[in-house]
Design an enzyme around this catalytic site. Structure first.
Site, PDB file in Angstrom:
ATOM      1  N   HIS A  17     -13.677 -27.502 -12.558  1.00 48.31           N
ATOM      2  CA  HIS A  17     -12.648 -27.779 -11.533  1.00 48.31           C
ATOM      3  C   HIS A  17     -11.340 -28.265 -12.165  1.00 48.31           C
ATOM      4  O   HIS A  17     -10.464 -28.743 -11.455  1.00 48.31           O
ATOM      5  CB  HIS A  17     -13.136 -28.795 -10.483  1.00 48.31           C
ATOM      6  CG  HIS A  17     -14.264 -28.274  -9.633  1.00 48.31           C
ATOM      7  ND1 HIS A  17     -14.559 -28.770  -8.376  1.00 48.31           N
ATOM      8  CD2 HIS A  17     -15.167 -27.298  -9.845  1.00 48.31           C
ATOM      9  CE1 HIS A  17     -15.601 -28.130  -7.865  1.00 48.31           C
ATOM     10  NE2 HIS A  17     -15.987 -27.225  -8.760  1.00 48.31           N
ATOM     11  N   GLU A  59     -19.776 -21.505  -2.134  1.00 54.14           N
ATOM     12  CA  GLU A  59     -20.603 -22.597  -2.660  1.00 54.14           C
ATOM     13  C   GLU A  59     -19.828 -23.908  -2.670  1.00 54.14           C
ATOM     14  O   GLU A  59     -20.399 -24.972  -2.436  1.00 54.14           O
ATOM     15  CB  GLU A  59     -21.077 -22.261  -4.087  1.00 54.14           C
ATOM     16  CG  GLU A  59     -22.123 -23.250  -4.619  1.00 54.14           C
ATOM     17  CD  GLU A  59     -21.543 -24.600  -4.992  1.00 54.14           C
ATOM     18  OE1 GLU A  59     -22.164 -25.614  -4.628  1.00 54.14           O
ATOM     19  OE2 GLU A  59     -20.473 -24.653  -5.614  1.00 54.14           O
ATOM     20  N   GLU A  60     -18.510 -23.829  -2.927  1.00 56.61           N
ATOM     21  CA  GLU A  60     -17.761 -25.047  -3.223  1.00 56.61           C
ATOM     22  C   GLU A  60     -17.707 -26.038  -2.070  1.00 56.61           C
ATOM     23  O   GLU A  60     -17.932 -27.219  -2.265  1.00 56.61           O
ATOM     24  CB  GLU A  60     -16.337 -24.694  -3.680  1.00 56.61           C
ATOM     25  CG  GLU A  60     -16.293 -23.974  -5.027  1.00 56.61           C
ATOM     26  CD  GLU A  60     -16.667 -24.876  -6.205  1.00 56.61           C
ATOM     27  OE1 GLU A  60     -16.911 -26.068  -5.986  1.00 56.61           O
ATOM     28  OE2 GLU A  60     -16.716 -24.363  -7.332  1.00 56.61           O
ATOM     29  N   ASP A 112     -17.458 -17.512  -4.978  1.00 55.76           N
ATOM     30  CA  ASP A 112     -16.170 -18.114  -4.619  1.00 55.76           C
ATOM     31  C   ASP A 112     -15.450 -18.814  -5.775  1.00 55.76           C
ATOM     32  O   ASP A 112     -16.051 -19.300  -6.718  1.00 55.76           O
ATOM     33  CB  ASP A 112     -16.328 -19.092  -3.453  1.00 55.76           C
ATOM     34  CG  ASP A 112     -17.327 -20.224  -3.747  1.00 55.76           C
ATOM     35  OD1 ASP A 112     -18.344 -19.966  -4.410  1.00 55.76           O
ATOM     36  OD2 ASP A 112     -17.072 -21.367  -3.311  1.00 55.76           O
TER      37      ASP A 112
HETATM   38 ZN   LIG Z   1     -17.603 -26.070  -8.367  1.00 54.75          ZN
HETATM   39 ZN   LIG Z   2     -19.954 -24.132  -9.344  1.00 55.04          ZN
END
Ligand SMILES: [Zn+2]
Ligand SMILES: [Zn+2]
Length: 384
Positions: free
Chosen positions: A356, A134-135, A77
């Site tokens: 991020h 995952e996020e 993702d």
């Molecule tokens: Zn991340």
């Molecule tokens: Zn990551």
């Protein structure tokens, strides 16, 4: 073992840039999953798709000798961030970008898979796990609920995440807790709206919110062990829209981070007490809710030591960074490490923008080392 990894890394760099150009948000990683599955098929493997939503799993059988079954995991993702890197392969999808390096992680694991599938110079077998979401969405947990480890037995599992600030290409391991547990919380305060000139006729919900936030900061400062890493952050306060009105209600929200699940339970209980306390003190109604969240990611000692020793023997002692602290970010690989022994390693990405951040771009220069580390860990642990 690493003779032709350079050429493989150049090919994997092309895959990485394709994935970077075509990022997808959690649980809709359909093009990404299809791309990964196609590559795995081109290596002669038979991937299974749709685990936990869009997850992809493929098995590489080894040389037929008895050995362990080792799971290697990466993420599919991307994030809801508008890219600002200006690279030629920037995201084609507005407001979506690979800002955590999952594009690079996929390229590294696919590169290792190609070589391992061609050589099969290991006992046992390798289970390649490409997980969705995952996020935020707990895709790792969803894959487990969907039978990941029932259908693909793994004796051990490993994850690798790139980490800015650690020297480029160095592998770092943290024993015990490596990534934090996180829980989002909400406090809804129902006071009594009033004219700002007559505050005594109402119940000031904003004052209640301020008391709550101050008391939560004091929980960290005065009620938790200074050695235990605990964070309570208030990240939102929503109230009011005028100068002469005391608002009836306030919504306060934030996050709790800890490096042990016991500390998390303790902090939540203390925040519940504070919420009840401010309600009684001010004579208003409050509701305090804590959402579910990722547990602490805990490395298993002997698997971590085994993986790091293998990396040192393949690449030299200087290839491993031993002075590494845990991070207060979260990771849903925690669910897999709660099921199976294994380890979560950092691969240094050097002096790049933070994860991020809209300017972050996974450094292609570490793909070659990443492929080599995956192959080393896979071969060492299947034979362990
Ligand atoms: Zn991340
Ligand atoms: Zn990551």
């Amino acid at each position: 073992m690493f003779d032709d990894i350079g050429m493989l890394a150049r090919e994997a760099t092309e895959w990485r840039r394709h994935l970077h150009e075509n990022p997808e948000l959690q649980f809709v990683e359909t093009d990404t999953a299809a791309y990964v599955a196609d590559k795995l098929r081109s290596f002669g493997l038979e991937p299974e798709t749709g685990l936990g939503g869009t997850g992809v799993v493929a098995v590489i059988e080894g040389n037929g000798l008895a050995g362990k079954s080792i799971g290697l995991r990466c993420e599919l993702d991307a994030l809801p961030i508008e890219e600002q890197t200006n690279v030629s392969y920037s995201s084609r999808r507005s407001g979506v970008m690979h800002a955590c390096g999952h594009d690079g992680h996929m390229a590294m694991l696919l590169g290792a898979a190609k070589k391992l599938a061609a050589d099969r110079e290991f006992p046992g077998r390798i289970v390649l796990i490409f997980q969705p979401a995952e996020e935020f969405g707990g895709g790792g947990e969803k894959m487990i609920a969907d039978g990941l480890f029932d259908r693909f037995d793994c004796d051990e599992v490993y994850g690798i995440h790139n980490m800015p600030g650690i020297e480029s290409g160095k592998v770092a391991g943290v024993s015990g807790a490596v990534m934090a547990a996180a829980r989002a919380w909400d406090l809804k305060i129902e006071g009594k709206g009033a004219h700002a000139g007559w505050p005594h006729t109402g119940i000031d919900s904003i004052a209640v919110a301020m008391d709550f936030v101050s008391a939560c900061n004091a929980i960290v400062a005065r009620e938790t062990d200074p050695i235990a890493a605990v964070v309570i952050s208030t990240t939102q306060i929503h109230a009011g829209n005028n100068y002469n009105v005391i608002p009836q209600s306030v919504h306060v929200g934030g996050t709790i981070r800890t490096l042990s699940d016991a500390a998390m339970a303790d902090v939540i209980a203390r925040m519940q007490r504070v919420a009840r306390g401010v309600a009684i003190t001010k004579g208003c109604e409050v509701t305090f809710d804590v959402q579910s969240g990722y547990p602490v990611t805990v490395n298993h000692g002997s698997q971590l030591a085994g993986a790091l020793a293998a990396v040192q023997s393949a690449f030299g002692n200087e290839a491993v960074e031993t002075e590494c602290d845990p991070k207060m970010g979260t990771e849903d690989f925690s669910y897999m490490l709660n099921e199976k022994p294994g380890a979560y390693l950092f691969l240094g990405s050097g002096d790049v923008a933070p994860l991020h951040n809209p300017s972050y771009d996974f450094p292609d220069g570490i793909i070659e080392r990443g492929i080599g580390v995956w192959m080393t860990v896979a071969k060492a642990r299947t034979a362990a």
